[in-house]
Write a protein that holds these residues in place. Sequence first.
Motif, PDB file in Angstrom:
ATOM      1  N   TRP A   1      53.313   8.791 -32.636  1.00 46.11           N
ATOM      2  CA  TRP A   1      53.477   7.734 -33.638  1.00 46.11           C
ATOM      3  C   TRP A   1      54.483   6.681 -33.166  1.00 46.11           C
ATOM      4  O   TRP A   1      54.253   5.472 -33.305  1.00 46.11           O
ATOM      5  CB  TRP A   1      53.918   8.363 -34.955  1.00 46.11           C
ATOM      6  CG  TRP A   1      54.118   7.409 -36.063  1.00 46.11           C
ATOM      7  CD1 TRP A   1      53.166   6.716 -36.753  1.00 46.11           C
ATOM      8  CD2 TRP A   1      55.365   7.014 -36.628  1.00 46.11           C
ATOM      9  NE1 TRP A   1      53.748   5.935 -37.707  1.00 46.11           N
ATOM     10  CE2 TRP A   1      55.098   6.100 -37.651  1.00 46.11           C
ATOM     11  CE3 TRP A   1      56.688   7.378 -36.362  1.00 46.11           C
ATOM     12  CZ2 TRP A   1      56.109   5.525 -38.408  1.00 46.11           C
ATOM     13  CZ3 TRP A   1      57.684   6.797 -37.116  1.00 46.11           C
ATOM     14  CH2 TRP A   1      57.381   5.875 -38.124  1.00 46.11           C
ATOM     15  N   VAL A   2      55.592   7.118 -32.582  1.00 48.05           N
ATOM     16  CA  VAL A   2      56.615   6.190 -32.088  1.00 48.05           C
ATOM     17  C   VAL A   2      56.057   5.335 -30.947  1.00 48.05           C
ATOM     18  O   VAL A   2      56.271   4.116 -30.916  1.00 48.05           O
ATOM     19  CB  VAL A   2      57.875   6.968 -31.638  1.00 48.05           C
ATOM     20  CG1 VAL A   2      58.803   6.082 -30.836  1.00 48.05           C
ATOM     21  CG2 VAL A   2      58.600   7.534 -32.846  1.00 48.05           C
ATOM     22  N   HIS A   3      55.332   5.935 -30.031  1.00 50.25           N
ATOM     23  CA  HIS A   3      54.758   5.173 -28.920  1.00 50.25           C
ATOM     24  C   HIS A   3      53.706   4.181 -29.418  1.00 50.25           C
ATOM     25  O   HIS A   3      53.627   3.063 -28.924  1.00 50.25           O
ATOM     26  CB  HIS A   3      54.153   6.111 -27.880  1.00 50.25           C
ATOM     27  CG  HIS A   3      55.170   6.816 -27.057  1.00 50.25           C
ATOM     28  ND1 HIS A   3      55.997   6.171 -26.166  1.00 50.25           N
ATOM     29  CD2 HIS A   3      55.514   8.119 -26.994  1.00 50.25           C
ATOM     30  CE1 HIS A   3      56.799   7.035 -25.599  1.00 50.25           C
ATOM     31  NE2 HIS A   3      56.530   8.237 -26.081  1.00 50.25           N
ATOM     32  N   TYR A   4      52.907   4.595 -30.390  1.00 47.21           N
ATOM     33  CA  TYR A   4      51.887   3.708 -30.943  1.00 47.21           C
ATOM     34  C   TYR A   4      52.536   2.482 -31.596  1.00 47.21           C
ATOM     35  O   TYR A   4      52.098   1.351 -31.380  1.00 47.21           O
ATOM     36  CB  TYR A   4      51.039   4.472 -31.961  1.00 47.21           C
ATOM     37  CG  TYR A   4      49.998   3.634 -32.642  1.00 47.21           C
ATOM     38  CD1 TYR A   4      48.861   3.218 -31.959  1.00 47.21           C
ATOM     39  CD2 TYR A   4      50.148   3.250 -33.968  1.00 47.21           C
ATOM     40  CE1 TYR A   4      47.899   2.445 -32.582  1.00 47.21           C
ATOM     41  CE2 TYR A   4      49.192   2.472 -34.599  1.00 47.21           C
ATOM     42  CZ  TYR A   4      48.073   2.082 -33.902  1.00 47.21           C
ATOM     43  OH  TYR A   4      47.134   1.308 -34.519  1.00 47.21           O
TER      44      TYR A   4
ATOM     45  N   LYS B   1      52.400  -1.594 -30.641  1.00 44.37           N
ATOM     46  CA  LYS B   1      52.098  -2.653 -31.601  1.00 44.37           C
ATOM     47  C   LYS B   1      53.169  -3.742 -31.549  1.00 44.37           C
ATOM     48  O   LYS B   1      52.848  -4.936 -31.607  1.00 44.37           O
ATOM     49  CB  LYS B   1      52.019  -2.072 -33.019  1.00 44.37           C
ATOM     50  CG  LYS B   1      50.722  -1.332 -33.293  1.00 44.37           C
ATOM     51  CD  LYS B   1      50.717  -0.622 -34.618  1.00 44.37           C
ATOM     52  CE  LYS B   1      50.661  -1.548 -35.793  1.00 44.37           C
ATOM     53  NZ  LYS B   1      50.499  -0.819 -37.065  1.00 44.37           N
ATOM     54  N   MET B   2      54.427  -3.346 -31.401  1.00 46.38           N
ATOM     55  CA  MET B   2      55.503  -4.338 -31.317  1.00 46.38           C
ATOM     56  C   MET B   2      55.387  -5.161 -30.038  1.00 46.38           C
ATOM     57  O   MET B   2      55.638  -6.373 -30.055  1.00 46.38           O
ATOM     58  CB  MET B   2      56.871  -3.648 -31.376  1.00 46.38           C
ATOM     59  CG  MET B   2      57.246  -3.156 -32.743  1.00 46.38           C
ATOM     60  SD  MET B   2      57.339  -4.465 -33.969  1.00 46.38           S
ATOM     61  CE  MET B   2      58.670  -5.452 -33.339  1.00 46.38           C
ATOM     62  N   VAL B   3      54.999  -4.541 -28.944  1.00 51.52           N
ATOM     63  CA  VAL B   3      54.833  -5.280 -27.686  1.00 51.52           C
ATOM     64  C   VAL B   3      53.714  -6.306 -27.826  1.00 51.52           C
ATOM     65  O   VAL B   3      53.831  -7.432 -27.345  1.00 51.52           O
ATOM     66  CB  VAL B   3      54.555  -4.303 -26.520  1.00 51.52           C
ATOM     67  CG1 VAL B   3      54.082  -5.035 -25.288  1.00 51.52           C
ATOM     68  CG2 VAL B   3      55.792  -3.506 -26.203  1.00 51.52           C
ATOM     69  N   ARG B   4      52.625  -5.921 -28.513  1.00 50.75           N
ATOM     70  CA  ARG B   4      51.531  -6.865 -28.726  1.00 50.75           C
ATOM     71  C   ARG B   4      51.934  -8.001 -29.662  1.00 50.75           C
ATOM     72  O   ARG B   4      51.388  -9.091 -29.580  1.00 50.75           O
ATOM     73  CB  ARG B   4      50.312  -6.138 -29.303  1.00 50.75           C
ATOM     74  CG  ARG B   4      49.520  -5.427 -28.232  1.00 50.75           C
ATOM     75  CD  ARG B   4      48.216  -4.898 -28.774  1.00 50.75           C
ATOM     76  NE  ARG B   4      48.429  -3.480 -29.079  1.00 50.75           N
ATOM     77  CZ  ARG B   4      48.132  -2.906 -30.238  1.00 50.75           C
ATOM     78  NH1 ARG B   4      47.597  -3.579 -31.211  1.00 50.75           N
ATOM     79  NH2 ARG B   4      48.351  -1.626 -30.413  1.00 50.75           N
ATOM     80  N   MET B   5      52.878  -7.763 -30.562  1.00 53.45           N
ATOM     81  CA  MET B   5      53.306  -8.790 -31.513  1.00 53.45           C
ATOM     82  C   MET B   5      54.368  -9.718 -30.951  1.00 53.45           C
ATOM     83  O   MET B   5      54.603 -10.790 -31.504  1.00 53.45           O
ATOM     84  CB  MET B   5      53.852  -8.130 -32.796  1.00 53.45           C
ATOM     85  CG  MET B   5      52.782  -7.518 -33.647  1.00 53.45           C
ATOM     86  SD  MET B   5      53.357  -6.615 -35.103  1.00 53.45           S
ATOM     87  CE  MET B   5      54.935  -7.246 -35.478  1.00 53.45           C
ATOM     88  N   MET B   6      55.026  -9.347 -29.857  1.00 48.66           N
ATOM     89  CA  MET B   6      56.141 -10.144 -29.332  1.00 48.66           C
ATOM     90  C   MET B   6      55.771 -11.584 -28.995  1.00 48.66           C
ATOM     91  O   MET B   6      56.567 -12.487 -29.284  1.00 48.66           O
ATOM     92  CB  MET B   6      56.762  -9.457 -28.112  1.00 48.66           C
ATOM     93  CG  MET B   6      57.702  -8.320 -28.463  1.00 48.66           C
ATOM     94  SD  MET B   6      58.947  -8.735 -29.690  1.00 48.66           S
ATOM     95  CE  MET B   6      59.932  -9.901 -28.811  1.00 48.66           C
ATOM     96  N   PRO B   7      54.604 -11.883 -28.414  1.00 49.20           N
ATOM     97  CA  PRO B   7      54.296 -13.300 -28.175  1.00 49.20           C
ATOM     98  C   PRO B   7      54.240 -14.113 -29.469  1.00 49.20           C
ATOM     99  O   PRO B   7      54.705 -15.263 -29.506  1.00 49.20           O
ATOM    100  CB  PRO B   7      52.931 -13.268 -27.492  1.00 49.20           C
ATOM    101  CG  PRO B   7      52.830 -11.928 -26.884  1.00 49.20           C
ATOM    102  CD  PRO B   7      53.605 -11.019 -27.786  1.00 49.20           C
ATOM    103  N   LYS B   8      53.706 -13.532 -30.529  1.00 50.70           N
ATOM    104  CA  LYS B   8      53.649 -14.241 -31.814  1.00 50.70           C
ATOM    105  C   LYS B   8      55.043 -14.433 -32.400  1.00 50.70           C
ATOM    106  O   LYS B   8      55.348 -15.490 -32.964  1.00 50.70           O
ATOM    107  CB  LYS B   8      52.768 -13.469 -32.797  1.00 50.70           C
ATOM    108  CG  LYS B   8      51.319 -13.393 -32.368  1.00 50.70           C
ATOM    109  CD  LYS B   8      50.510 -12.540 -33.323  1.00 50.70           C
ATOM    110  CE  LYS B   8      49.085 -12.388 -32.830  1.00 50.70           C
ATOM    111  NZ  LYS B   8      48.300 -11.495 -33.688  1.00 50.70           N
ATOM    112  N   ILE B   9      55.889 -13.420 -32.251  1.00 48.28           N
ATOM    113  CA  ILE B   9      57.265 -13.529 -32.750  1.00 48.28           C
ATOM    114  C   ILE B   9      58.027 -14.585 -31.948  1.00 48.28           C
ATOM    115  O   ILE B   9      58.763 -15.396 -32.517  1.00 48.28           O
ATOM    116  CB  ILE B   9      57.963 -12.163 -32.698  1.00 48.28           C
ATOM    117  CG1 ILE B   9      57.329 -11.208 -33.713  1.00 48.28           C
ATOM    118  CG2 ILE B   9      59.454 -12.294 -32.956  1.00 48.28           C
ATOM    119  CD1 ILE B   9      57.810  -9.780 -33.616  1.00 48.28           C
TER     120      ILE B   9
END
Length: 88
Positions: free
Chosen positions: A47-50, A54-62
Amino acid sequence: MQTVINWIGTGLGVVMDFCYSICGNYGLAIILFTLLSKIILLPLSIWVHYNGLKMVRMMPKINWLHVNHYGDRDAISEGQAKLYKEEK
């Protein structure tokens, strides 16, 4: 806080005692205890790795929010909250 630590320590002591009663050798009991703890914590680890992915995929948007709304903390916070709700 001390009672929580005692509770956790007592629980882990019981598990270690169980492992020793199976093996009869402290070295093997430690190995068995380690394997049991890894198996028990495997769903949490997945769960933590998943969520990390998701956070890595969201970083460009952030980062895009930070660049476009530089200095406007409210707009950045609102954009991040909206993004987190979209990604769940």
